[in-house]
Design a protein around this motif. Structure first.
Motif, PDB file in Angstrom:
ATOM      1  N   LYS A  22      33.459  15.301 107.390  1.00  0.00           N
ATOM      2  CA  LYS A  22      33.433  14.153 106.495  1.00  0.00           C
ATOM      3  C   LYS A  22      34.853  13.647 106.215  1.00  0.00           C
ATOM      4  N   GLN A 112      30.920   9.656 107.459  1.00  0.00           N
ATOM      5  CA  GLN A 112      30.467   9.960 106.099  1.00  0.00           C
ATOM      6  C   GLN A 112      31.654  10.437 105.280  1.00  0.00           C
ATOM      7  N   THR A 114      33.306  12.446 101.902  1.00  0.00           N
ATOM      8  CA  THR A 114      33.047  13.660 101.135  1.00  0.00           C
ATOM      9  C   THR A 114      32.761  13.318  99.685  1.00  0.00           C
TER      10      THR A 114
END
Length: 125
Positions: A22, A112, A114
């Protein structure tokens, strides 16, 4: 096909330390766009970036190479997203569209972010 009549092949690379995991939304993110089959004398004439969030909605950071948004930095066909501009724990899709003459190609890159650590409990027995 003659030399310049092929379709455009675009790619996106992440220049952060570890894009397999991430992305930290509190750090700057650079996405590098490349035309892998463009010769130096046949560069793209126009590029457009879109940043979509997990629900498919266009993010406020989207724009094109002529954009003047303080959250973005444009370098060639690279997209620089400044620190603290992405939402935590969110999936994004960066989309690059490149044009040269009548040819156009689009490529996407998903990533994506975190989420920060949360308070927890620790018991020592």
């Amino acid at each position: 096909m003659r030399g310049g009549e092929h379709s455009l092949i675009l790619s996106i690379f992440c220049s952060c330390r570890d894009c397999q995991d991430k992305i930290n939304p509190f750090e700057r993110l650079t996405l590098e766009g490349h035309c892998t089959n463009c010769r130096s004398d046949q560069q793209l004439t126009e590029t457009t970036w879109k940043l979509l969030n997990s629900s498919g909605q266009k993010d406020e950071l989207s724009g094109n190479t002529n954009a003047t948004d303080s959250a973005l930095g444009w370098n060639n066909i690279n997209l620089v997203i400044k620190e603290n501009k992405l939402n935590k724990d969110t999936t994004y899709i960066a989309q690059l569209t490149g044009r040269r003459g009548s040819r156009e190609s689009t490529v996407q890159f998903a990533f994506q972010t975190t989420s920060p650590p949360e308070n927890g409990n620790c018991k020592v027995t």
